[in-house]
Write a protein that holds these residues in place. Sequence first.
Motif: not given
Length: 67
Positions: A27-43
């Motif tokens: 869902g939409f929560n602060p942890q989602a933004e952290l994981w989104n950034g991590r996956f973006a860096m991996i991509g």
Amino acid sequence: MESRPSTDLRPIATEYNGKDRNAFLFGFNPQAELWNGRFAMIGFLAYLLWDVAGYSVLRDVLHFIGY
């Protein structure tokens, strides 16, 4: 020496919403933004490695349209 249960999180880890910042919550929560950034860096890193290996989608598209 302070003794506390091992399940207690440090105060900095619960700064956002009282939950572990590294927890994978749906869902939409602060942890989602952290994981989104991590996956973006991996991509981004994966694309750079793919490009270095000679498989560049951007270069192929530019070549196809005549640039």
